[in-house]
Every structure is written in C-alpha cells, then in structure tokens.
Design an enzyme around this catalytic site. Structure first.
Site, PDB file in Angstrom:
ATOM      1  N   LYS A 194      80.363-102.969 -81.726  1.00 12.10           N
ATOM      2  CA  LYS A 194      81.608-103.272 -82.453  1.00 12.10           C
ATOM      3  C   LYS A 194      81.182-103.445 -83.907  1.00 12.10           C
ATOM      4  CE  LYS A 194      84.054-106.255 -84.057  1.00 12.10           C
ATOM      5  NZ  LYS A 194      84.316-106.351 -85.517  1.00 12.10           N
ATOM      6  N   GLY A 246      75.891-112.544 -87.343  1.00 11.94           N
ATOM      7  CA  GLY A 246      77.048-112.941 -88.132  1.00 11.94           C
ATOM      8  C   GLY A 246      77.026-114.436 -88.403  1.00 11.94           C
ATOM      9  N   SER A 247      78.215-115.032 -88.454  1.00 15.24           N
ATOM     10  CA  SER A 247      78.313-116.441 -88.831  1.00 15.24           C
ATOM     11  C   SER A 247      77.977-117.370 -87.661  1.00 15.24           C
ATOM     12  CB  SER A 247      79.730-116.738 -89.318  1.00 15.24           C
ATOM     13  OG  SER A 247      80.647-116.535 -88.270  1.00 15.24           O
ATOM     14  N   GLU A 249      79.675-119.951 -86.859  1.00 15.52           N
ATOM     15  CA  GLU A 249      80.952-120.252 -86.200  1.00 15.52           C
ATOM     16  C   GLU A 249      81.246-119.249 -85.070  1.00 15.52           C
ATOM     17  OE1 GLU A 249      83.964-119.461 -89.051  1.00 15.52           O
ATOM     18  OE2 GLU A 249      85.593-120.127 -87.762  1.00 15.52           O
ATOM     19  N   VAL A 250      81.162-117.959 -85.380  1.00 15.49           N
ATOM     20  CA  VAL A 250      81.453-116.944 -84.367  1.00 15.49           C
ATOM     21  C   VAL A 250      80.312-116.876 -83.350  1.00 15.49           C
ATOM     22  CG1 VAL A 250      81.938-114.497 -83.944  1.00 15.49           C
ATOM     23  CG2 VAL A 250      82.957-115.634 -85.918  1.00 15.49           C
ATOM     24  N   GLY A 251      79.082-117.103 -83.800  1.00 18.16           N
ATOM     25  CA  GLY A 251      77.937-117.124 -82.876  1.00 18.16           C
ATOM     26  C   GLY A 251      78.160-118.121 -81.748  1.00 18.16           C
ATOM     27  N   GLU A 268      71.715-113.863 -84.185  1.00 19.44           N
ATOM     28  CA  GLU A 268      71.049-113.937 -85.482  1.00 19.44           C
ATOM     29  C   GLU A 268      72.110-114.421 -86.458  1.00 19.44           C
ATOM     30  OE1 GLU A 268      69.936-113.759 -88.729  1.00 19.44           O
ATOM     31  OE2 GLU A 268      69.910-111.569 -88.780  1.00 19.44           O
ATOM     32  N   CYS A 303      70.918-113.101 -94.947  1.00 13.70           N
ATOM     33  CA  CYS A 303      70.740-114.346 -94.195  1.00 13.70           C
ATOM     34  C   CYS A 303      69.414-115.007 -94.553  1.00 13.70           C
ATOM     35  CB  CYS A 303      70.849-114.087 -92.702  1.00 13.70           C
ATOM     36  SG  CYS A 303      70.007-112.614 -92.181  1.00 13.70           S
ATOM     37  N   GLU A 405      75.565-122.082 -96.369  1.00 16.49           N
ATOM     38  CA  GLU A 405      75.200-120.710 -96.710  1.00 16.49           C
ATOM     39  C   GLU A 405      76.298-120.135 -97.615  1.00 16.49           C
ATOM     40  OE1 GLU A 405      75.289-117.552 -93.601  1.00 16.49           O
ATOM     41  OE2 GLU A 405      73.301-117.074 -94.360  1.00 16.49           O
TER      42      GLU A 405
HETATM   43  P1  NAI Z   1      81.739-113.149 -88.859  1.00 20.29           P
HETATM   44  O1  NAI Z   1      80.769-113.908 -88.034  1.00 20.29           O
HETATM   45  O2  NAI Z   1      83.186-113.512 -88.766  1.00 20.29           O
HETATM   46  O3  NAI Z   1      81.665-111.575 -88.487  1.00 20.29           O
HETATM   47  C1  NAI Z   1      80.540-110.933 -87.956  1.00 20.29           C
HETATM   48  C2  NAI Z   1      80.976-109.993 -86.846  1.00 20.29           C
HETATM   49  O4  NAI Z   1      81.558-110.748 -85.779  1.00 20.29           O
HETATM   50  C3  NAI Z   1      82.060-108.982 -87.265  1.00 20.29           C
HETATM   51  O5  NAI Z   1      81.821-107.757 -86.609  1.00 20.29           O
HETATM   52  C4  NAI Z   1      83.326-109.626 -86.740  1.00 20.29           C
HETATM   53  O6  NAI Z   1      84.370-108.708 -86.496  1.00 20.29           O
HETATM   54  C5  NAI Z   1      82.832-110.232 -85.440  1.00 20.29           C
HETATM   55  N1  NAI Z   1      83.668-111.316 -84.918  1.00 20.29           N
HETATM   56  C6  NAI Z   1      84.438-112.194 -85.610  1.00 20.29           C
HETATM   57  N2  NAI Z   1      85.070-113.031 -84.757  1.00 20.29           N
HETATM   58  C7  NAI Z   1      84.685-112.697 -83.503  1.00 20.29           C
HETATM   59  C8  NAI Z   1      84.981-113.201 -82.195  1.00 20.29           C
HETATM   60  N3  NAI Z   1      85.814-114.231 -82.010  1.00 20.29           N
HETATM   61  N4  NAI Z   1      84.395-112.617 -81.138  1.00 20.29           N
HETATM   62  C9  NAI Z   1      83.545-111.590 -81.297  1.00 20.29           C
HETATM   63  N5  NAI Z   1      83.235-111.057 -82.501  1.00 20.29           N
HETATM   64  C10 NAI Z   1      83.793-111.606 -83.598  1.00 20.29           C
HETATM   65  O7  NAI Z   1      81.244-113.203 -90.358  1.00 20.29           O
HETATM   66  P2  NAI Z   1      82.078-112.881 -91.698  1.00 20.29           P
HETATM   67  O8  NAI Z   1      83.456-113.483 -91.581  1.00 20.29           O
HETATM   68  O9  NAI Z   1      81.965-111.440 -91.964  1.00 20.29           O
HETATM   69  O10 NAI Z   1      81.235-113.699 -92.781  1.00 20.29           O
HETATM   70  C11 NAI Z   1      81.353-115.107 -92.872  1.00 20.29           C
HETATM   71  C12 NAI Z   1      80.024-115.735 -93.168  1.00 20.29           C
HETATM   72  O11 NAI Z   1      79.128-115.517 -92.090  1.00 20.29           O
HETATM   73  C13 NAI Z   1      79.282-115.211 -94.383  1.00 20.29           C
HETATM   74  O12 NAI Z   1      79.724-115.800 -95.565  1.00 20.29           O
HETATM   75  C14 NAI Z   1      77.866-115.574 -94.061  1.00 20.29           C
HETATM   76  O13 NAI Z   1      77.637-116.912 -94.402  1.00 20.29           O
HETATM   77  C15 NAI Z   1      77.787-115.429 -92.560  1.00 20.29           C
HETATM   78  N6  NAI Z   1      77.199-114.117 -92.179  1.00 20.29           N
HETATM   79  C16 NAI Z   1      75.895-114.061 -91.816  1.00 20.29           C
HETATM   80  C17 NAI Z   1      75.304-112.845 -91.538  1.00 20.29           C
HETATM   81  C18 NAI Z   1      73.871-112.730 -91.156  1.00 20.29           C
HETATM   82  O14 NAI Z   1      73.236-111.744 -91.485  1.00 20.29           O
HETATM   83  N7  NAI Z   1      73.332-113.653 -90.386  1.00 20.29           N
HETATM   84  C19 NAI Z   1      76.041-111.585 -91.677  1.00 20.29           C
HETATM   85  C20 NAI Z   1      77.423-111.749 -92.028  1.00 20.29           C
HETATM   86  C21 NAI Z   1      77.949-112.981 -92.277  1.00 20.29           C
HETATM   87 MG    MG Z   2      84.748-114.088 -90.055  1.00 21.17          MG
END
Ligand code: NAI
Ligand code: MG
Length: 503
Positions: A194, A246-247, A249-251, A268, A303, A405
C-alpha cells in the site's frame, strides 16, 4: 488533460510528466494496471509548484481483497520454486531498475519535491542495489541441525510466511519499499504494497517494471489512504505478516491489529537521533557529518535525522557558525534542476506542521533559530512548499522541538562539557533509532556506543542505510530489523523443526 489515457512507456523515458499521466488512476493487481473497483481516484501534486501531475486509484477493502487473493494464489507456486531461482529473478529486477534509474529519479523528484542530484537519483540507485543484494541470497535460506540424540536427526528449515502486507511512507518510498519487497520475495512470499497517498507513482512504476520479470500476482501495488486501504490490508485474514514504516501513532494501530490476528509485524517508526560532537574532532569533518546526518538535502524528512546535536562547549560557537555557513551555501530550488541541493517538503499538511514547530521555537524566550540558505526566487516555484533550514540553540529539554519528531529541516544544538551527562541527555527520549558520536577518544566513543539507546550507532561517520546492515530501532522507534540477511531470515520466514527417528 490529466484524464486522457496515455500508454505506459515500455522503454525508459525522461519525460516524467508523461509517465505520471500514464500511470494515473491505477493499482497493479495480478500483473495488470487496473483502476480502483470503485472507479475513484485522488490527485497527485507536485509540491514544488502546486500543480496536479496525475491521479492515483483510490483503494478500498474491495481492491485489497482482490490483490490479496491473487497474491495468495501466486505465492503457492513461487514458494515451490528453488530459492536460488527466485533469487535470480529478483536479481533480474535489479537490472531493470538500473536501466530505469534516471526516469525513476525524475519521477520521484516530481512527486515528492526531493532534489534529483542529491536525493532522488541516489534513491533510485540504492533501490537497484537492494534488489541486487537480496537476489544473491537465495541460497542462504538455511536452517540448522540440532543435536538431540544419536538416533534422531533433528533439523530446522525456513519457510515463507505467505502473503506479506507492506505499508510504506512518502519520504524515501522507493527505497523503503525495496527493503520490504526484495527480501520478502526471495524468502518465497508474495507481497501487496500500500503506497503512501503523497507519493504513489514512482513505486507503481517500479512494480510495473518488475511485473515484466516476476510471475503475475506476486508483487501487487495499491494506492489509497490509511484507514480505507491500509487498515483493510492489515486486517485481511490471508495477510500473514505486516511490515510498516511511518508514524508511531499508526505503527501502534498496525501492531494492535496484528496482535489480534496473531501475525508477526515489523515496525520502522520515527526518531529523534542524537549526534554528539567532542572537542577533539576535526570540526569541518563533524560539520559535514551534521549536514549528511540531518538530511538537509531531503528537507530533514528522515527518521534518522540528527535533530539533536550536542557539541562540546569548547567548540560550540565555532561548530554552530560553521554549520550555519555550510547550510547557507546550499541551494534551494527546482528539484529537477541539477544545481539544486534542497527541494521541498512533501505536502501542505507536513509544511504546516514543520512551520508550526519553527514558529514555536522562534517564539521561545531564550532560544534563537537561525534560518539558513535562501528561498528560491523563480516565480514558477512561488507555490512550492519550500522551508528554510533552521538551526536552533537555547531551547530547553522540555521543548516540543527537542522531544518530538519534526520531520523537517530543523535541528537543535546544545552545549555540553561532561560525557556522562550528555549520554543521559541523549538517552532521555522516547525514541531510539540512530545516534552518532564524533571523537578520537576510543574509550569514550566505545563506551558511548554501548550505552546509547539506539538500533544503530556510528562513530565518526553517519552513512545512510546499506542493504547488508541490519537496521531498526528500540523504544518507540519500532520493532524488528530491516535490511541485511538477518531481516530476511528472521522477519520474512518462520522456522520449522523436523525430526526423524532413525532407530
Ligand atoms: P503515517 O504513519 O500516517 O503514514 C504512513 C503510511 O501509513 C501511509 O502509507 C499511510 O497511508 C498509512 N496509514 C495511515 N493510517 C493507517 C492505518 N490506520 N492503517 C494502516 N495504514 C495507515 O505518516 P504521515 O501522516 O505520512 O506522517 C506523519 C509523521 O510520521 C511524520 O511527520 C513523521 O514524523 C512520521 N513518519 C515517519 C517515517 C519514517 O520513516 N519512520 C515516514 C513517514 C512519516
Ligand atoms: Mg498520517
């Protein structure tokens, strides 16, 4: 005319705009580019200009089910193929990607705003390297023989998990996808990815290219939003492993669903990585290290960004001045221009978030935030999401800028004079992804390397992820490892014990 159908180019192209249009409104399921079952799409925007460059298919649970079903069917034959042959096909994927590095670099620059020379082309090359690395590891999927008794042969064999669901973010989408897809495939799994809603097109092109080599159904790509498309992928009963970047929160949401299904998960997540600079190090070298570690060229959207830099008080002022001078010399501008060092922030949402942190830092009594480099003046970029890199000093430990972050071009400097005290400060964070120590004192450097709470500690360097080094954090930074042979064996396979009684 964004909706006019354009054929997907069969040869490498340097027309990234045409490519974006050609890939518009599609998932890749069962080896074919197909629209969403609902027929709906959402816009894809170039963050450097605000222009719409295409659309992406708006995925939902029906698309997820279609992709997972074909993946589950394809995985059965794939798992029966000799592992070395699977590896050979994955190595072929590396060749195709290598032939398309330039177009992938241009396309990812167009949709993410990351500068072509410093970031986007580099990312495309690393993707090819990741596939080449894992392609060579087909014969390494070994188990063990376990001493039991003279009459009993007891061995372990490694088996694939089935269908892997991979959810990726937008900051280095091609690379982070490769770290999941390449080992999962060599291990004998099928994958449904996804993509991130902000950057769906370059990863879709990679999926399309690799489907020219791989059996149909093995590697599928869906675009869509988290709750509507990501969540049903994690929840799908035939998805037997989830890997997420990703974040935090979603992790946590992903991990909770995985726990209910009793399936393994790799996470991660974010970081707030400390960099610790002692006074015995060559300052110019440490400043170079800070530039790379902070990923200023990626607008700090990393990250592992060195977002907390602790500098020995004896060299603090000199370091701060030299760092600001170096960042001043970096060119912000059109991501596709070879002269550009720094492109844009990914999206309006992230732009607002990062700008909010900067405003808060500037309004903090006793703190100073030095804006570096210069905003682009090209009128075509007037709506671009450019943010000047900021170097803060004088912030207290309790500040949101120091604890959270930011995922933007913002770093915070702190003076120190005692290595034990700075170690405690560095570890005083909810995160534990990466850290670096800059000193020629081996005793201090190694003591700190052992005591720092992080998945990766580097002394006197700060390099980006390498395919053969395992990578992953502790504390809120995540669970499990990515990259390396270890990640493939431990996170994309399970071990079965087989015993033979020969008596
Ligand atoms: P996010 O965690 O919302 O999105 C990352 C992925 O998760 C996207 O593909 C999104 O569609 C998916 N996602 C969102 N909600 C979901 C759910 N309930 N179930 C399954 N998949 C879901 O991150 P976002 O909103 O893009 O960025 C927010 C913050 O997260 C950033 O400011 C940063 O601090 C952090 N982040 C960290 C990353 C890393 O490399 N570790 C990469 C991107 C964001
Ligand atoms: Mg998000």
């Amino acid at each position: 005319m964004l909706d006019a159908p354009v054929a997907v180019p069969s040869a490498p192209t340097t027309d990234e705009k045409l490519l974006a249009q050609a890939l518009s409104g599609k998932h890749l399921i069962g080896g074919r580019l197909v629209p969403a079952r609902s027929g709906q799409t959402f816009p894809v925007v170039n963050p450097a200009t605000g222009e719409q460059i295409g659309t992406a298919a708006l995925g939902d649970a029906a698309d997820v089910d279609a992709a997972v079903q074909v993946a589950a069917a394809a995985q059965k034959d794939w798992a029966k193929m000799p592992a070395r042959k699977r590896g050979a096909l994955v190595a072929k994927c590396a060749e195709i990607i290598t032939a398309h590095v330039e177009e992938l670099g241009r396309l990812i620059a167009l949709e993410t705003g990351k500068a072509l020379r410093t970031e986007s082309r580099v990312e495309a090359n690393v993707v090819a390297d990741i596939f080449a690395f894992y392609g060579g590891l087909g014969s390494e999927l070994k188990g063990e023989s376990v001493p039991f008794s003279p009459d009993v042969l007891s061995v372990t064999v490694r088996e694939p998990l089935g269908v892997v669901g991979a959810i990726i973010p937008w900051n280095v989408p091609m690379l982070l996808m490769a770290l999941k897809v390449a080992p999962a495939l060599v291990a004998g799994n099928a994958v449904v990815v996804k993509s991130a809603e902000e950057a769906p097109l370059a990863v879709l092109r990679i999926c399309e290219l690799l489907n020219r080599v791989l059996p149909p159904g093995l590697f599928n790509m869906l675009s869509g939003f988290g709750p509507d498309c990501g969540a049903p992928l994690v929840e799908h009963p035939k998805v037997r492993k989830v890997t997420f970047t990703g974040s935090v929160e979603v992790g946590k949401i992903v991990a909770t669903t995985a726990a209910k299904k009793m399936i393994p998960v790799t996470l991660e997540l974010g970081g707030k990585s400390p960099m610790i600079v002692f006074d015995d190090i060559d300052l110019a070298r440490a400043v170079d290290g800070a530039i790379t570690s902070m990923r200023f060229t990626r607008q700090g959207q990393s990250c592992t960004a060195a977002s907390r830099i602790y500098v020995h008080e004896k060299v603090f002022d000199a370091f701060a001045a030299a760092l600001a001078k170096r960042v001043d010399a970096m060119v912000m501008g059109d991501p596709l221009d070879e002269k550009t060092d720094i492109g844009t922030i990914i999206s309006k949402e992230q732009f607002e978030k990062v700008s909010g942190f900067i405003a808060e830092g500037k309004a903090t009594a006793g703190a100073t935030g030095r804006a570096c480099s210069a905003m682009p003046t090209d009128p075509r970029l007037a709506k671009g999401l450019f943010v000047q890199p900021h170097i803060f000093s004088g912030l207290s430990k309790a500040s949101r800028l120091v604890q959270q972050e930011i995922f933007g071009p913002v770093t915070c400097l702190f003076p120190f004079n005692d290595w034990q005290a700075v170690l405690a400060e560095a570890n005083d964070s909810e995160y534990g992804l990466a850290a670096s120590v800059w000193t020629n004192n081996l005793q201090v450097g190694l003591r700190m390397a052992h005591a720092l709470e992080a998945g990766l500690v580097q002394i006197n360097q700060n390099l980006v992820v390498q395919a053969n080094l395992s990578y992953g954090g502790v504390k809120s930074s995540g669970l499990g490892k990515e990259a390396s042979l270890e990640a493939m064996l431990e996170h994309f396979m399970h071990k079965k014990t087989i015993m033979v009684n020969m008596a």
